[in-house]
Design an enzyme around this catalytic site. Structure first.
Site, PDB file in Angstrom:
ATOM      1  NE  ARG A 177       2.506  -4.078  12.425  1.00 36.34           N
ATOM      2  CZ  ARG A 177       2.305  -4.193  11.103  1.00 36.34           C
ATOM      3  NH1 ARG A 177       1.787  -3.191  10.417  1.00 36.34           N
ATOM      4  NH2 ARG A 177       2.614  -5.312  10.468  1.00 36.34           N
ATOM      5  CG  ASP A 208      -3.311  -8.235   9.013  1.00 38.12           C
ATOM      6  OD1 ASP A 208      -3.855  -7.156   9.304  1.00 38.12           O
ATOM      7  OD2 ASP A 208      -2.512  -8.356   8.065  1.00 38.12           O
ATOM      8  CB  SER A 241      -0.973   0.009   1.183  1.00 42.85           C
ATOM      9  OG  SER A 241      -0.301  -0.236   2.391  1.00 42.85           O
ATOM     10  CG  HIS A 267       6.030  -9.213   7.720  1.00 37.91           C
ATOM     11  ND1 HIS A 267       7.003  -8.398   7.179  1.00 37.91           N
ATOM     12  CD2 HIS A 267       4.920  -8.447   7.851  1.00 37.91           C
ATOM     13  CE1 HIS A 267       6.489  -7.193   7.015  1.00 37.91           C
ATOM     14  NE2 HIS A 267       5.232  -7.192   7.402  1.00 37.91           N
ATOM     15  CG  HIS A 278      -0.837  -5.253   1.960  1.00 36.55           C
ATOM     16  ND1 HIS A 278      -0.133  -5.120   3.124  1.00 36.55           N
ATOM     17  CD2 HIS A 278      -0.874  -4.001   1.409  1.00 36.55           C
ATOM     18  CE1 HIS A 278       0.237  -3.858   3.286  1.00 36.55           C
ATOM     19  NE2 HIS A 278      -0.212  -3.152   2.253  1.00 36.55           N
TER      20      HIS A 278
HETATM   21  C1  COA Z   1       3.069 -12.114   4.318  1.00 40.33           C
HETATM   22  C2  COA Z   1       3.491 -13.059   3.202  1.00 40.33           C
HETATM   23  C3  COA Z   1       2.722 -12.700   1.937  1.00 40.33           C
HETATM   24  C4  COA Z   1       4.989 -12.893   2.945  1.00 40.33           C
HETATM   25  O1  COA Z   1       5.301 -13.617   1.792  1.00 40.33           O
HETATM   26  P1  COA Z   1       6.796 -14.026   1.434  1.00 40.33           P
HETATM   27  O2  COA Z   1       7.722 -12.910   1.720  1.00 40.33           O
HETATM   28  O3  COA Z   1       6.784 -14.601   0.079  1.00 40.33           O
HETATM   29  O4  COA Z   1       7.082 -15.169   2.553  1.00 40.33           O
HETATM   30  P2  COA Z   1       8.169 -16.319   2.542  1.00 40.33           P
HETATM   31  O5  COA Z   1       9.402 -15.908   1.831  1.00 40.33           O
HETATM   32  O6  COA Z   1       8.284 -16.811   3.941  1.00 40.33           O
HETATM   33  O7  COA Z   1       7.448 -17.435   1.632  1.00 40.33           O
HETATM   34  C5  COA Z   1       8.081 -18.674   1.367  1.00 40.33           C
HETATM   35  C6  COA Z   1       7.003 -19.725   1.144  1.00 40.33           C
HETATM   36  O8  COA Z   1       6.276 -19.904   2.395  1.00 40.33           O
HETATM   37  C7  COA Z   1       4.892 -19.707   2.171  1.00 40.33           C
HETATM   38  N1  COA Z   1       4.300 -19.015   3.316  1.00 40.33           N
HETATM   39  C8  COA Z   1       4.668 -17.840   3.881  1.00 40.33           C
HETATM   40  N2  COA Z   1       3.830 -17.542   4.890  1.00 40.33           N
HETATM   41  C9  COA Z   1       2.924 -18.528   4.950  1.00 40.33           C
HETATM   42  C10 COA Z   1       1.792 -18.774   5.775  1.00 40.33           C
HETATM   43  N3  COA Z   1       1.397 -17.909   6.711  1.00 40.33           N
HETATM   44  N4  COA Z   1       1.075 -19.887   5.575  1.00 40.33           N
HETATM   45  C11 COA Z   1       1.445 -20.783   4.628  1.00 40.33           C
HETATM   46  N5  COA Z   1       2.485 -20.598   3.790  1.00 40.33           N
HETATM   47  C12 COA Z   1       3.211 -19.482   3.972  1.00 40.33           C
HETATM   48  C13 COA Z   1       4.830 -18.786   0.943  1.00 40.33           C
HETATM   49  O9  COA Z   1       3.539 -18.864   0.337  1.00 40.33           O
HETATM   50  C14 COA Z   1       5.946 -19.359   0.093  1.00 40.33           C
HETATM   51  O10 COA Z   1       5.478 -20.567  -0.476  1.00 40.33           O
HETATM   52  P3  COA Z   1       5.949 -21.031  -1.964  1.00 40.33           P
HETATM   53  O11 COA Z   1       7.440 -21.087  -1.917  1.00 40.33           O
HETATM   54  O12 COA Z   1       5.277 -22.351  -2.138  1.00 40.33           O
HETATM   55  O13 COA Z   1       5.443 -19.980  -2.900  1.00 40.33           O
HETATM   56  C15 COA Z   1       3.216 -14.520   3.621  1.00 40.33           C
HETATM   57  O14 COA Z   1       3.888 -14.813   4.820  1.00 40.33           O
HETATM   58  C16 COA Z   1       1.747 -14.852   3.753  1.00 40.33           C
HETATM   59  O15 COA Z   1       1.098 -15.190   2.758  1.00 40.33           O
HETATM   60  N6  COA Z   1       1.163 -14.754   5.009  1.00 40.33           N
HETATM   61  C17 COA Z   1      -0.249 -14.954   5.207  1.00 40.33           C
HETATM   62  C18 COA Z   1      -1.024 -13.704   4.813  1.00 40.33           C
HETATM   63  C19 COA Z   1      -0.831 -12.578   5.802  1.00 40.33           C
HETATM   64  O16 COA Z   1      -0.929 -12.742   6.993  1.00 40.33           O
HETATM   65  N7  COA Z   1      -0.568 -11.380   5.264  1.00 40.33           N
HETATM   66  C20 COA Z   1      -0.415 -10.168   6.067  1.00 40.33           C
HETATM   67  C21 COA Z   1       0.991  -9.722   6.105  1.00 40.33           C
HETATM   68  S1  COA Z   1       1.189  -8.322   7.189  1.00 40.33           S
END
Ligand code: COA
Length: 432
Positions: A323, A369, A237, A314, A267
């Site tokens: 937070r 969240d 954002s 994250h 997000h």
């Molecule tokens: C926040 C987020 C998007 C960060 O993504 P990122 O930087 O790519 O995270 P990572 O590098 O740890 O990801 C590596 C792998 O772990 C997975 N992963 C990361 N967090 C995960 C979670 N909470 N549940 C399941 N799988 C997860 C990713 O999807 C990725 O899988 P892939 O290699 O099969 O594509 C991710 O942790 C997520 O999807 N979290 C859940 C949604 C959420 O809470 N979002 C709010 C963020 S403030």
């Protein structure tokens, strides 16, 4: 505005001289994987309002969340900081006095009248429109009032851009809670709208317009709107608002673009997803308060089904989000017992080892969240589809403060380079 310009203009001049002298020095190196995996860790932005440390979490102008809860001015009988204060801090780079906060509050109250056509626009949307889509459209409808767009059409000197962006940013923040509350009352309370009360602070007035008058909801809203305000510059954002603003799109257009990014489930929409996921867990297990073993099984099933565990992980953080901890503290201090909040606490105990066990999730800890929805549910704000709108209202504070700085620093249009897959392979001598 005079106080801000006295502070900001010398900094802008200093930055110009600094870049002239040191602009050719290297900031770092990056790999092919970083380019492919969302530019993680590549420093490509200057953002003054806050800085995220992977181990420690966010600091706003150097202050951590526990420090801000202690140091920022509060409402009478309030323990939580007023969001006006964090906006002042992000904009000015120094802690506000009580009087500074009052001035911001009064300025927003004076600017808060929303033109009728914005409500008319929202009234014409289909009933099933998502609240975040409505908020984005509401902000776009507010754009008719942009002083920056009008001034640009007339022709203004570059040096003065920031003054109009400042005006728009302040007016947008002032009007946003009214638009957001209108969406809430329209969607969930049969169009029974509540007039603003300009005597209340920004967060308490928002709670009032939503239809919640208790001291505890005011406290929660003040905390909520403070801790969601900013998370340095690279998140979707903030980065989107900055990027669109770099084309000199006005603050309304820029912020609406940022909101559309916030509406994504990875997000800001994660806060609605968390509650959705917990309610589904309660249904599948058939209990309002499942055991830790039952929660663990549900988490494993979520992963097996190829879904994310919302509220965990994250892109930058590598520890529990402060937070999240601030909200846990709020629960212990004001609520004390609530099933949904207890489930959140149990998930916190069982989820990290399971997520870590996958071997690929870089951060197994909860983010902001994971907790916010449970607190809102406790006070009867149960329409979880709406939660990201609250996040959006808060996020305006950080991204609008940053946008003012972008223009005062004279930052240019953003235009990173891109490369094809064949181009990448050629770089390292792999046959295409
Ligand atoms: C926040 C987020 C998007 C960060 O993504 P990122 O930087 O790519 O995270 P990572 O590098 O740890 O990801 C590596 C792998 O772990 C997975 N992963 C990361 N967090 C995960 C979670 N909470 N549940 C399941 N799988 C997860 C990713 O999807 C990725 O899988 P892939 O290699 O099969 O594509 C991710 O942790 C997520 O999807 N979290 C859940 C949604 C959420 O809470 N979002 C709010 C963020 S403030």
């Amino acid at each position: 505005m005079e106080k801000f310009s006295a502070k900001a203009l010398p900094i802008a001049a200093d930055l110009k001289a600094f870049i002239k002298e040191h602009g050719d020095k290297k900031l770092g190196e990056y790999t092919i994987a970083q380019t492919y995996q969302g530019m993680k860790g590549i420093v490509g932005l200057v953002t003054e309002t806050s800085k995220l440390d992977p181990e420690e979490g966010i600091r706003f102008r150097g202050y951590s969340i526990p420090e801000l809860r202690e140091k920022l001015p509060k409402a009478p009988k309030g323990f939580e900081p007023l969001p006006e204060g964090i906006f002042y801090l992000m904009l000015m780079g120094e802690l506000p006095t009580k009087e500074d906060v009052m001035n911001v509050s009064n300025s927003w109250a004076r600017r808060a009248i929303v033109p009728k056509h914005v409500f008319d626009t929202l009234d014409h949307l289909p009933k099933n429109t998502h609240p975040m889509t409505m908020l984005s459209i509401g902000v776009m409808a507010l754009q008719t009032e942009s002083e920056f767009a009008k001034a640009y059409q007339k022709g203004i000197n570059k040096k003065n851009y920031w003054e109009y962006v400042y005006e728009d940013a302040m007016t947008l923040i002032a009007r946003l809670p009214r638009v957001a509350a209108y969406i809430y009352r329209k969607k969930y309370h049969n169009d029974h709208h509540i007039e603003p009360n300009p005597k209340l602070d920004w967060a308490a007035n928002f709670a009032h317009m939503l239809g919640y008058e208790t001291l505890d909801v005011r406290r929660l809203m003040r905390l909520y709107l403070t801790i969601h305000a900013d998370h340095e510059g690279g998140n979707v954002s903030a980065h989107t608002t900055h990027l669109v603003g770099s084309a000199l799109s006005d603050p309304y257009l820029s912020f609406a673009a940022g909101l559309n990014g916030l509406a994504g489930p990875l997000h800001g929409l994660a806060n609605q997803e968390v509650i959705n996921w917990i309610i589904e867990m309660q249904k599948q297990i058939g209990k309002e308060l499942p055991t830790k073993d039952e929660i663990a099984t549900y988490i494993k099933k979520t992963l097996e089904d190829g879904k994310v565990v919302p509220g965990y992980g994250h892109a930058v953080l590598r520890k529990t989000d402060p937070r999240f901890s601030a909200q846990q503290d709020f629960y212990k201090r004001y609520i004390k017992q609530d099933n949904m909040c207890d489930i959140v606490a149990m998930i916190y105990e069982v989820a990290p080892p399971i997520l870590e066990g996958t071997g690929k999730i870089k951060n197994p800890w909860p983010n902001v969240d994971a907790h916010s929805g449970a607190l809102l549910m406790h006070y009867g704000i149960k329409e979880f589809e709406y939660y990201t709108v609250l996040f959006g209202v808060s996020r305006a504070l950080g991204v609008m403060a940053s946008l003012i700085w972008d223009r005062v620093l004279g930052l240019p249009i953003e235009r990173p380079g891109s490369i094809t897959i064949a181009g990448l392979k050629k770089k390292v001598g792999v046959a295409v």
